[in-house]
Scaffold this motif. Sequence first.
Motif, mmCIF file in Angstrom:
data_model
loop_
_atom_site.group_PDB
_atom_site.id
_atom_site.type_symbol
_atom_site.label_atom_id
_atom_site.label_comp_id
_atom_site.label_asym_id
_atom_site.label_seq_id
_atom_site.Cartn_x
_atom_site.Cartn_y
_atom_site.Cartn_z
ATOM 1 N N MET A 126 1.012 -1.202 0.080
ATOM 2 C CA MET A 126 0.062 -0.030 0.020
ATOM 3 C C MET A 126 0.873 1.353 0.025
ATOM 4 N N LEU A 127 1.836 1.266 0.653
ATOM 5 C CA LEU A 127 2.680 2.534 0.786
ATOM 6 C C LEU A 127 3.454 2.639 -0.411
ATOM 7 N N THR A 128 3.687 1.604 -0.923
ATOM 8 C CA THR A 128 4.336 1.517 -2.425
ATOM 9 C C THR A 128 3.338 2.179 -3.500
ATOM 10 N N SER A 129 2.255 1.551 -3.278
ATOM 11 C CA SER A 129 1.340 2.202 -4.391
ATOM 12 C C SER A 129 0.907 3.605 -4.355
ATOM 13 N N LEU A 130 1.234 4.317 -2.966
ATOM 14 C CA LEU A 130 0.823 5.629 -2.733
ATOM 15 C C LEU A 130 2.129 6.350 -3.250
ATOM 16 N N ILE A 162 1.593 6.937 -12.103
ATOM 17 C CA ILE A 162 0.625 6.119 -12.693
ATOM 18 C C ILE A 162 -0.648 7.031 -13.068
ATOM 19 N N PRO A 163 -1.042 6.605 -14.421
ATOM 20 C CA PRO A 163 -2.426 7.386 -14.982
ATOM 21 C C PRO A 163 -3.290 7.575 -13.956
ATOM 22 N N LYS A 164 -3.982 8.632 -13.964
ATOM 23 C CA LYS A 164 -5.117 9.042 -12.868
ATOM 24 C C LYS A 164 -5.969 8.120 -12.570
ATOM 25 N N PRO A 165 -6.831 7.640 -13.806
ATOM 26 C CA PRO A 165 -7.939 6.880 -13.472
ATOM 27 C C PRO A 165 -7.805 5.536 -12.850
ATOM 28 N N LEU A 166 -6.312 4.891 -12.923
ATOM 29 C CA LEU A 166 -5.845 4.015 -12.505
ATOM 30 C C LEU A 166 -4.886 3.975 -11.232
ATOM 31 N N GLY A 167 -4.688 5.092 -11.017
ATOM 32 C CA GLY A 167 -3.701 5.274 -9.668
ATOM 33 C C GLY A 167 -4.072 4.875 -8.314
ATOM 34 N N LEU A 168 -5.334 5.111 -8.115
ATOM 35 C CA LEU A 168 -6.059 4.423 -6.673
ATOM 36 C C LEU A 168 -6.606 3.068 -6.775
ATOM 37 N N LEU A 169 -6.422 2.590 -7.872
ATOM 38 C CA LEU A 169 -7.142 1.175 -7.826
ATOM 39 C C LEU A 169 -6.422 0.303 -6.965
ATOM 40 N N PHE A 220 -4.429 0.894 -4.563
ATOM 41 C CA PHE A 220 -4.567 1.129 -3.282
ATOM 42 C C PHE A 220 -5.848 0.683 -2.515
ATOM 43 N N PHE A 221 -6.824 0.774 -3.554
ATOM 44 C CA PHE A 221 -8.226 0.405 -2.835
ATOM 45 C C PHE A 221 -8.413 -1.253 -2.816
ATOM 46 N N ILE A 222 -7.753 -1.696 -3.647
ATOM 47 C CA ILE A 222 -7.773 -3.366 -3.670
ATOM 48 C C ILE A 222 -6.904 -3.892 -2.257
ATOM 49 N N LEU A 223 -5.633 -3.430 -2.230
ATOM 50 C CA LEU A 223 -4.956 -3.479 -1.097
ATOM 51 C C LEU A 223 -5.670 -3.250 0.188
ATOM 52 N N ALA A 224 -6.235 -2.221 0.324
ATOM 53 C CA ALA A 224 -7.032 -1.870 1.629
ATOM 54 C C ALA A 224 -8.177 -3.004 1.804
ATOM 55 N N LEU A 225 -8.785 -3.301 0.774
ATOM 56 C CA LEU A 225 -9.953 -4.166 0.801
ATOM 57 C C LEU A 225 -9.235 -5.643 1.334
ATOM 58 N N LEU A 226 -8.085 -6.129 0.946
ATOM 59 C CA LEU A 226 -7.152 -7.146 1.368
ATOM 60 C C LEU A 226 -6.920 -7.025 2.722
ATOM 61 N N LEU A 227 -6.415 -5.912 3.232
ATOM 62 C CA LEU A 227 -6.073 -5.537 4.640
ATOM 63 C C LEU A 227 -7.338 -5.939 5.366
ATOM 64 N N VAL A 228 -8.319 -5.419 5.096
ATOM 65 C CA VAL A 228 -9.512 -5.597 6.096
ATOM 66 C C VAL A 228 -10.187 -6.857 6.108
ATOM 67 N N ILE A 229 -9.766 -7.726 5.091
ATOM 68 C CA ILE A 229 -10.334 -9.129 5.091
ATOM 69 C C ILE A 229 -9.189 -9.966 6.084
ATOM 70 N N PHE A 230 -7.986 -9.351 5.802
ATOM 71 C CA PHE A 230 -6.990 -10.194 6.771
ATOM 72 C C PHE A 230 -6.885 -9.646 8.066
ATOM 73 N N PHE A 231 -7.255 -8.608 8.507
ATOM 74 C CA PHE A 231 -7.417 -8.200 9.777
ATOM 75 C C PHE A 231 -8.544 -8.850 10.446
ATOM 76 N N LYS A 232 -9.854 -9.165 9.724
ATOM 77 C CA LYS A 232 -10.821 -9.937 10.213
ATOM 78 C C LYS A 232 -10.313 -11.366 10.601
#
Length: 255
Positions: free
Chosen positions: A116-120, A126-133, A135-147
């Motif tokens: 996530m830090l690397t993606s930030l 990174i082209p703007k439409p794809l720049g945060l994608l 990050f959001f995928i990694l954030a979702l995975l983090l939530v899953i693994f925290f659970k």
Amino acid sequence: MACVTKCSESQIYIGTKAGGHLRHSLQSAKHTIKIVSPYINQKFLEELLIQATNGLNVILITSEDLYRQYLSQPYNRDIFTILIEQQRHIDQEAQQMAKDGILYHTKIVKFLAVLMLTSLLCYPVIPKPLGLLPFFILALLLVIFFKKIKHYKQMPIYSYTYKSPIKIKIIRDEQTYCKLMHSKIYVIDDIIAYIGSVNFTYRAFEQNYETIVKIIDNSAITDISSEVDRLYNETQFKYIDISVIGRSLYPEPAY
């Protein structure tokens, strides 16, 4: 069915402090004490537990009144914490599984955090439409693994049982077989027995006007002792399991 016995040798005590002789016999017990009493006193119970700790075999049969007192006065828990001990058991396999699961998923979370830090850091290039994608995928995975980590931390690894230092039976009232357990019986070392009106309480022993019969007839003592044993082992009676009280007395954290 009533226990019928004959007695040729006995002593009768009537009046206040009639229980004094009984208490001395109880304190002098060497091997066994058997008590049937609808009411019990905390101080006397503490003395009884000390004797049990010192190796005496103690049987106590009492009435549901003890449990009713607890229900009506739950703040008065001392007598039950003395009487009932909680034992915690650890499921070693579940405990190891929880440790391994927490360790494994913690490593994954750390790895995802680095990504996530690397993606930030890479976001500006990174082209703007794809720049945060990413990050959001990694954030979702983090939530899953925290659970997942939370799941392993809350995995039940403890179970509980309850026991008493003495053999105790709390007999329920209003049964088909027995309307009310009202007898007062004391057997010491199977060589002395007492029957009468004296409950296992300070007031009965020291203050109330009571009647008690000390029996020293061997045949009668054998019959009375056998009757107490039968009462303790009687399957037709309904009892209050001490685990029921124990679970309301002690916390039972599962992890």
